[in-house]
Each structure stands twice: as C-alpha cells, then as structure tokens.
Design a protein around this motif. Structure first.
Motif, PDB file in Angstrom:
ATOM      1  N   GLN A   1      -3.123   2.087  -6.895  1.00  0.00           N
ATOM      2  CA  GLN A   1      -4.092   3.077  -6.415  1.00  0.00           C
ATOM      3  C   GLN A   1      -3.459   4.461  -6.297  1.00  0.00           C
ATOM      4  OE1 GLN A   1      -7.368   2.460  -5.927  1.00  0.00           O
ATOM      5  NE2 GLN A   1      -6.939   0.403  -6.719  1.00  0.00           N
ATOM      6  N   LEU A   2      -2.498   4.736  -7.136  1.00  0.00           N
ATOM      7  CA  LEU A   2      -1.810   6.019  -7.093  1.00  0.00           C
ATOM      8  C   LEU A   2      -2.736   7.134  -7.564  1.00  0.00           C
ATOM      9  CD1 LEU A   2       1.717   5.046  -8.468  1.00  0.00           C
ATOM     10  CD2 LEU A   2       1.179   5.884  -6.175  1.00  0.00           C
ATOM     11  N   GLY A   3      -2.847   8.190  -6.743  1.00  0.00           N
ATOM     12  CA  GLY A   3      -3.607   9.366  -7.140  1.00  0.00           C
ATOM     13  C   GLY A   3      -2.713  10.490  -7.572  1.00  0.00           C
ATOM     14  N   THR A   4      -1.444  10.446  -7.121  1.00  0.00           N
ATOM     15  CA  THR A   4      -0.481  11.473  -7.492  1.00  0.00           C
ATOM     16  C   THR A   4       0.912  10.911  -7.333  1.00  0.00           C
ATOM     17  OG1 THR A   4       0.157  13.785  -7.124  1.00  0.00           O
ATOM     18  CG2 THR A   4      -0.281  12.444  -5.184  1.00  0.00           C
TER      19      THR A   4
ATOM     20  N   GLN B   1       3.638  -3.668 -10.425  1.00  0.00           N
ATOM     21  CA  GLN B   1       2.275  -3.594 -10.924  1.00  0.00           C
ATOM     22  C   GLN B   1       1.350  -4.506 -10.121  1.00  0.00           C
ATOM     23  OE1 GLN B   1       4.873  -4.834 -12.548  1.00  0.00           O
ATOM     24  NE2 GLN B   1       4.344  -6.713 -13.683  1.00  0.00           N
ATOM     25  N   GLU B   2       0.066  -4.184 -10.188  1.00  0.00           N
ATOM     26  CA  GLU B   2      -1.007  -4.989  -9.581  1.00  0.00           C
ATOM     27  C   GLU B   2      -0.862  -5.109  -8.062  1.00  0.00           C
ATOM     28  OE1 GLU B   2      -1.302  -8.681 -11.622  1.00  0.00           O
ATOM     29  OE2 GLU B   2      -1.553  -7.763 -13.592  1.00  0.00           O
ATOM     30  N   ASN B   3      -0.506  -4.025  -7.420  1.00  0.00           N
ATOM     31  CA  ASN B   3      -0.531  -3.925  -5.963  1.00  0.00           C
ATOM     32  C   ASN B   3      -1.647  -2.953  -5.572  1.00  0.00           C
ATOM     33  OD1 ASN B   3       1.810  -5.341  -4.318  1.00  0.00           O
ATOM     34  ND2 ASN B   3       2.692  -4.748  -6.294  1.00  0.00           N
ATOM     35  N   SER B   4      -1.553  -2.404  -4.381  1.00  0.00           N
ATOM     36  CA  SER B   4      -2.522  -1.397  -3.916  1.00  0.00           C
ATOM     37  C   SER B   4      -1.800  -0.133  -3.475  1.00  0.00           C
ATOM     38  CB  SER B   4      -3.358  -1.957  -2.756  1.00  0.00           C
ATOM     39  OG  SER B   4      -4.055  -3.112  -3.145  1.00  0.00           O
ATOM     40  N   ILE B   5      -0.731   0.197  -4.153  1.00  0.00           N
ATOM     41  CA  ILE B   5       0.116   1.329  -3.761  1.00  0.00           C
ATOM     42  C   ILE B   5      -0.644   2.628  -3.979  1.00  0.00           C
ATOM     43  CG2 ILE B   5       2.287   2.525  -4.179  1.00  0.00           C
ATOM     44  CD1 ILE B   5       3.400  -0.156  -5.229  1.00  0.00           C
ATOM     45  N   GLU B   6      -0.810   3.384  -2.889  1.00  0.00           N
ATOM     46  CA  GLU B   6      -1.483   4.677  -2.953  1.00  0.00           C
ATOM     47  C   GLU B   6      -0.560   5.828  -2.577  1.00  0.00           C
ATOM     48  OE1 GLU B   6      -4.708   4.339  -0.263  1.00  0.00           O
ATOM     49  OE2 GLU B   6      -3.443   4.303   1.540  1.00  0.00           O
ATOM     50  N   LEU B   7       0.607   5.497  -2.027  1.00  0.00           N
ATOM     51  CA  LEU B   7       1.554   6.535  -1.623  1.00  0.00           C
ATOM     52  C   LEU B   7       2.965   6.102  -1.993  1.00  0.00           C
ATOM     53  CD1 LEU B   7       2.294   9.164  -0.155  1.00  0.00           C
ATOM     54  CD2 LEU B   7       2.440   7.832   1.960  1.00  0.00           C
ATOM     55  N   LEU B   8       3.629   6.943  -2.757  1.00  0.00           N
ATOM     56  CA  LEU B   8       5.034   6.756  -3.102  1.00  0.00           C
ATOM     57  C   LEU B   8       5.790   7.953  -2.541  1.00  0.00           C
ATOM     58  CD1 LEU B   8       7.141   5.065  -4.720  1.00  0.00           C
ATOM     59  CD2 LEU B   8       6.677   6.566  -6.659  1.00  0.00           C
TER      60      LEU B   8
ATOM     61  N   PRO C   1      -5.955   5.553 -10.430  1.00  0.00           N
ATOM     62  CA  PRO C   1      -6.989   6.595 -10.273  1.00  0.00           C
ATOM     63  C   PRO C   1      -6.369   7.973 -10.066  1.00  0.00           C
ATOM     64  CG  PRO C   1      -6.744   5.382  -8.217  1.00  0.00           C
ATOM     65  CD  PRO C   1      -5.821   4.725  -9.200  1.00  0.00           C
ATOM     66  N   TRP C   2      -5.821   8.542 -11.117  1.00  0.00           N
ATOM     67  CA  TRP C   2      -5.073   9.793 -11.003  1.00  0.00           C
ATOM     68  C   TRP C   2      -5.997  10.961 -10.640  1.00  0.00           C
ATOM     69  CZ3 TRP C   2      -0.155   9.168 -10.489  1.00  0.00           C
ATOM     70  CH2 TRP C   2       0.489   8.097 -11.117  1.00  0.00           C
ATOM     71  N   ARG C   3      -5.515  11.781  -9.717  1.00  0.00           N
ATOM     72  CA  ARG C   3      -6.217  12.997  -9.289  1.00  0.00           C
ATOM     73  C   ARG C   3      -5.539  14.179  -9.993  1.00  0.00           C
ATOM     74  NH1 ARG C   3      -5.361  12.445  -4.308  1.00  0.00           N
ATOM     75  NH2 ARG C   3      -3.576  13.839  -4.170  1.00  0.00           N
ATOM     76  N   CYS C   4      -6.195  14.712 -10.957  1.00  0.00           N
ATOM     77  CA  CYS C   4      -5.609  15.754 -11.802  1.00  0.00           C
ATOM     78  C   CYS C   4      -5.783  17.115 -11.135  1.00  0.00           C
ATOM     79  CB  CYS C   4      -6.253  15.734 -13.184  1.00  0.00           C
ATOM     80  SG  CYS C   4      -5.903  14.208 -14.111  1.00  0.00           S
ATOM     81  N   ASP C   5      -4.799  17.492 -10.348  1.00  0.00           N
ATOM     82  CA  ASP C   5      -4.788  18.799  -9.690  1.00  0.00           C
ATOM     83  C   ASP C   5      -3.419  19.423  -9.906  1.00  0.00           C
ATOM     84  OD1 ASP C   5      -3.093  17.427  -7.963  1.00  0.00           O
ATOM     85  OD2 ASP C   5      -4.660  17.056  -6.497  1.00  0.00           O
ATOM     86  N   CYS C   6      -3.122  20.459  -9.121  1.00  0.00           N
ATOM     87  CA  CYS C   6      -1.869  21.183  -9.319  1.00  0.00           C
ATOM     88  C   CYS C   6      -0.643  20.317  -9.067  1.00  0.00           C
ATOM     89  CB  CYS C   6      -1.836  22.413  -8.419  1.00  0.00           C
ATOM     90  SG  CYS C   6      -1.844  22.027  -6.639  1.00  0.00           S
TER      91      CYS C   6
ATOM     92  N   ALA D   1       0.822  -1.223   0.000  1.00  0.00           N
ATOM     93  CA  ALA D   1       0.000   0.000   0.000  1.00  0.00           C
ATOM     94  C   ALA D   1       0.848   1.262   0.000  1.00  0.00           C
ATOM     95  CB  ALA D   1      -0.931   0.008   1.210  1.00  0.00           C
ATOM     96  N   ARG D   2       2.030   1.212   0.594  1.00  0.00           N
ATOM     97  CA  ARG D   2       2.904   2.389   0.666  1.00  0.00           C
ATOM     98  C   ARG D   2       4.341   1.968   0.437  1.00  0.00           C
ATOM     99  NH1 ARG D   2       0.854   6.197   5.719  1.00  0.00           N
ATOM    100  NH2 ARG D   2      -1.312   6.429   5.013  1.00  0.00           N
ATOM    101  N   LEU D   3       5.060   2.797  -0.274  1.00  0.00           N
ATOM    102  CA  LEU D   3       6.496   2.628  -0.440  1.00  0.00           C
ATOM    103  C   LEU D   3       7.172   3.758   0.313  1.00  0.00           C
ATOM    104  CD1 LEU D   3       6.804   1.604  -4.212  1.00  0.00           C
ATOM    105  CD2 LEU D   3       6.754   0.140  -2.191  1.00  0.00           C
ATOM    106  N   LEU D   4       7.810   3.418   1.428  1.00  0.00           N
ATOM    107  CA  LEU D   4       8.404   4.414   2.303  1.00  0.00           C
ATOM    108  C   LEU D   4       9.801   4.799   1.832  1.00  0.00           C
ATOM    109  CD1 LEU D   4       7.264   2.878   5.711  1.00  0.00           C
ATOM    110  CD2 LEU D   4       6.049   4.483   4.231  1.00  0.00           C
ATOM    111  N   ASP D   5      10.323   5.852   2.416  1.00  0.00           N
ATOM    112  CA  ASP D   5      11.643   6.351   2.037  1.00  0.00           C
ATOM    113  C   ASP D   5      12.714   5.289   2.245  1.00  0.00           C
ATOM    114  OD1 ASP D   5      10.590   8.796   1.348  1.00  0.00           O
ATOM    115  OD2 ASP D   5      10.971   9.711   3.302  1.00  0.00           O
ATOM    116  N   PHE D   6      13.644   5.229   1.290  1.00  0.00           N
ATOM    117  CA  PHE D   6      14.853   4.387   1.343  1.00  0.00           C
ATOM    118  C   PHE D   6      14.525   2.891   1.384  1.00  0.00           C
ATOM    119  CE2 PHE D   6      15.681   8.342   3.760  1.00  0.00           C
ATOM    120  CZ  PHE D   6      16.536   8.952   2.852  1.00  0.00           C
ATOM    121  N   THR D   7      13.401   2.493   0.800  1.00  0.00           N
ATOM    122  CA  THR D   7      13.048   1.074   0.770  1.00  0.00           C
ATOM    123  C   THR D   7      14.036   0.266  -0.078  1.00  0.00           C
ATOM    124  OG1 THR D   7      10.713   1.569   1.077  1.00  0.00           O
ATOM    125  CG2 THR D   7      11.236  -0.577   0.153  1.00  0.00           C
TER     126      THR D   7
END
Length: 524
Positions: free
Chosen positions: A188-191, A161-168, A212-217, A142-148
């Motif tokens: 599940q990356l939004g940004t 691919q095919e994970n549930s990563i929402e935060l990089l 599911p990209w969130r198209c913002d600034c 779900a998350r890839l933390l710093d210095f993994t």
C-alpha cells in the motif's frame, strides 16, 4: 507451501531417500510424528502449536511449515545452534520477540511467509549476522520503522511483497549494505523517499509495482532516477509504476508524467482556541486541523521550557498510540491532543506540527491550569510549579466569598435571587388589583353611606331623605323638610286618632307633620 519458499529445497525434501529397511521410521531422538533424515527434520502439517521438543542439536534444516505456531517461545531455538535453514511459512505468528534467533548465528535462510506478523521490532533479527535470505511475504506488515534490519549486514534478498506496507521510514533499511534484491510489490505504498534507498549500496533488483502510488512532488526523484541510472535495476515490467493519485494523473505511468505536473500544496494548520484554562483533575482534548496535498501528518509535542525540568505531558493522536517524550503519534489530517487528569505539570506551551512533501507548518497552543480547584483536595496542595498559570485569585478553604464558589453554584444563587424578586413583584401587583376592585364594587343600600344630622332643627327620618347624584356621579342623600317625618298612608292617618285618644294636643302632631322647609346636603 506458501509462495516464495525456494522450490529447490522442496524438491530436495521430496527426493530424500527413505530410511533403510528394518529401521524405524524415525531415528533415535527425533520428535514424535516428525521425520528425521541426517541433518534434516521435517515437522510440517502436524497442527503443532509450538516448536516440538527433542529436535537433535545437530539439525541444520528444519521444516515447520503449515502448522499453528503462534509464538516462538524464548529459548525454544536455543539448542539448535547449527541451523542453516529454518522454514516457518503458513503458521500463525503474530510477533517476533527480541533475541528469538540469538543462538542462530549460522542461519543462512529464514522463511516466515504467510504468517500474521503486524510489526517488526528493532531486535527481532538480532544474532542473524550470517543470514542471506529473509522471506516476509504474505504477512500483515503496515509500517517498517527505522533500524528494523540493522542486525542483518550480509542479507542479500529481502522479500516483502503482498503485505500492507504503507510507510517505509527513511532509515528502515539501514544496515542492509549487502542487499541485492528488494521486493516491495503489492503493498500500500503511496510514496518512497530517496533517503530510504540510500543505504542499499549493493542493490541490483528493485520491485515496486502494484502499489497505489501518489504522483506528487515527493516522487519527482523516482521518475528522474528511473529515466537515468535506476533503470538498470528495473525490468521492463517493473518500470511501469502507475499513478493512483491525483485523479488527473490516475493510470498514467510515472515515467511519462512531466516533472511540472508533480506538485504539492504546503500544509496549513488551525487550532481553536489557542489558549485554554483547565481545572485540576479534568481531561482535555484539543483538535488540530491540517490541510494540504498530500494530506499532512500531524504531530503534537510539548515545547521544552528553559531552566526547567518539567515532566512531559502525554500527547496522543486520535486513533494512535500514546506519544513518547511528549511527542504524539502522527495522524493523517487531524491530530488530537489528549491529556488526562490534568496537574500543574501539564501547564505550558504546546505545538501542533503538520508536514508533507511540500513543507511544514506549526501552531502554538497555551494550556493554563486553574489553581482554585486545590481547595477541594483533602491533602495540602503542592507548591505551584513555575510557568504560565491562571491569574484567578485564591481563596481559603471554607471561604464564603461569592467568587470563591464554583460557576454552577454562582449561577444557581443568581437564579434564586431573580426568582424571589419576580415573586415579590407579582404579589404586590395582585394586592393592588384587589384593592382597586373593592373600591369600584357597589355595596348594599345604606352601606358605605354617611348620614349626618346635627338635630339642630329637630329629628329627621328616612322618609325625608332623597337620593341624588352630582355631575361627577357622587351619590348623596338630601333631607327635604317639606316631607313628613313618616310616610303618608294608613299609619299617618291613624296618628291623629291615636293622639286624640291619648290626650295629646293636636298642634304637636301637626308640628311634626309639617316642619319648616329646611334641607341639609349630606355627601358620602
């Protein structure tokens, strides 16, 4: 076999020549039920729960696919220092302990596809300095933390691919200077930030579709990058990064959206109340509400006090893990500061911070600790720590002062006093009412009537009393001397005969029957 494992190696396994006739199906030292050929050991689909013992130390290729291995025990791979290819797809691995692959300094390819990995620690891949290809597709990350991946300086392909990563996180890919292919499809990356891709100096293929990209600034840079130099890293299919949010941009390609449409709303933060006084030993929850677009990440922290070494309070976001060093884990939209068993060390200033791509906002919060609760502790209270505390006066143990009592006790005493006063008023009202009823009630004849007779003009009887009432309704009896002392009738007529028979003088009886007409008024 799970997708992502090279088909060439599978074909190699199938094309391996059978053992010569007359030899046992497995060489000496080969694990039971496994097949061993030269430097290759194949132990797939054997329902294994752990790495089987007895694998020859010279093994270079090890197949352990389609088993039920849930954990790689410490030291299980230590004898296999010559491994070049290790395949563990379609098992039940949930975590990778640090230094699991410390002895595999020559490993070139590691396949962990189709397991149940939920997180990766910083030391999970320590020792794999020569690794070229890493397959992590089809897990539950779900998350890839710093210095993994900092221990993989020569890694060339990373399949996520095919994970549930929402935060990089921005430094999650630090150390991957040789990476040529990064596959992040179907997550599940939004940004994604520009800083996250900066360490990838050798990147040649980037796959970001089906997220599911969130198209913002925050994605403004990605659209510009694709239009300019980044398009060389993307195939015609990978360039179609489709927006999922906001609704007005849904299903549009990021490349086709103008930069002015990619907007963010800076966060605003609200904490109510801004100051709380808590008692020693209590638990406390303080909510921090944040709004903005995209939805801000909320973090609690304790503000450090100068010239003071006070232990950091434990802050926790609602639904998150406890923070470290006084920092709460981030939470989307609403953060909760959770303090248990409050002591003097918890007193001080805290700060709730909300941040998104549009900026950051902070709100201070003050926690005071009520020292009056120390009188209930059996041991002597510790010396008060410096910092903002309550100004409530202190009382000695056993004090009978009203303010020294707890709030519940004070309330009970006040209610009891009010109840007693009300009871006294009701009793007084009842007594007065009964007295008034007694005064108004009429008694039997002759009761409560005062008869006055000074006998100055002779005796009188009830036959001479006449009942009258004045203009105010007062009852009175008037003596009428014109009336005989005794009632007229048979008794009165018999009196002269009785007097004559007894020799009494007639004139004395006549005097009694006809007194002078004198009357006295008697009032009650």
């Amino acid at each position: 076999m799970a997708p992502g494992v090279p088909a060439l190696l599978l074909l190699l396994l199938l094309l391996l020549p059978p053992p010569p006739p007359g030899l046992p199906p497995r060489a000496a030292g080969c694990p039971a039920a496994c097949r061993c050929y030269s430097t290759t050991v194949e132990c797939g689909a054997l329902r294994l729960r752990a790495v089987p013992p007895g694998i020859p130390p010279g093994t270079q290729t090890l197949f352990l696919q389609d088993n039920s291995i849930a954990r790689l025990e410490s030291g299980a791979l230590a004898p296999l220092a010559n491994l070049r290819h290790l395949y563990l797809p379609n098992n039940s691995l949930r975590t990778l302990e640090p230094d699991t692959f410390r002895a595999q300094s020559r490993l070139l390819e590691l396949a962990l596809t189709g397991n149940r990995l939920r997180g990766l620690r910083g030391g999970s891949f320590a020792g794999l300095a020569q690794l070229r290809v890493l397959y992590l597709a089809g897990n539950q990350l779900a998350r890839l933390l710093d210095f993994t991946f900092r221990h993989l300086p020569r890694l060339q392909e990373l399949h996520l691919q095919e994970n549930s990563i929402e935060l990089l996180e921005d430094e999650a890919l630090v150390g991957l200077s040789s990476l040529a292919l990064l596959d992040l499809r179907r997550n599940q990356l939004g940004t994604i930030s520009r800083e996250a891709l900066l360490p990838l100096a050798s990147l040649q293929v980037l796959r970001l579709t089906e997220n599911p990209w969130r198209c913002d600034c925050a994605l403004h840079w990605l659209g510009t990058w694709i239009k300019e130099g980044g398009q060389r890293l993307l195939s015609s299919r990978d360039k179609k990064i489709v927006c999922a949010e906001p609704p007005r941009l849904a299903l549009q390609s990021l490349v086709d959206v103008s930069g002015s449409s990619l907007i963010c709303i800076p966060p605003s933060v609200h904490v109510d109340p801004l100051e709380i006084t808590a008692n020693l030993g209590e638990d406390l929850r303080v909510a921090c509400q944040a709004s903005g677009y995209p939805q801000p990440l909320v973090t609690w922290r304790k503000v450090s006090q100068p010239r003071e070494r006070r232990p950091q309070a434990q802050a926790q976001a609602d639904g998150g893990a406890p923070g470290l060093g006084g920092h709460g884990a981030p939470d989307t939209g609403s953060g909760m500061l959770f303090l248990t068993n409050i002591t003097l060390a918890h007193a001080g200033k805290y700060e709730c911070e909300a941040s998104n791509a549009g900026g950051a906002a902070r709100v201070p919060f003050q926690l005071l600790v009520n020292l009056s609760q120390q009188q209930r502790l059996p041991a002597p209270p510790p010396p008060p720590a410096a910092g903002p505390v309550s100004h409530e006066p202190l009382y000695e143990a056993g004090s009978m002062a009203f303010r020294a009592l707890s709030l519940a006790t004070q309330t009970a005493i006040a209610a009891g006093i009010a109840l007693l006063a009300l009871t006294a008023l009701l009793l007084a009202a009842m007594i007065c009412r009964r007295r008034r009823k007694r005064k108004k009630a009429a008694g039997p004849p002759g009761e409560s009537v005062l008869f006055v007779n000074d006998y100055s003009d002779g005796p009188c009887t009830f036959a001479q009393l006449e009942e009258l009432r004045d203009e105010r309704g007062h009852e009175m009896f008037v003596i009428d001397r014109s009336k005989p002392l005794f009632t007229e009738g048979p008794v009165a007529e018999a009196l002269p005969d009785r007097a004559s028979t007894e020799g009494a003088a007639p004139g004395s009886a006549q005097g009694l029957l006809f007194p002078p007409p004198v009357a006295y008024e008697i009032r009650c």
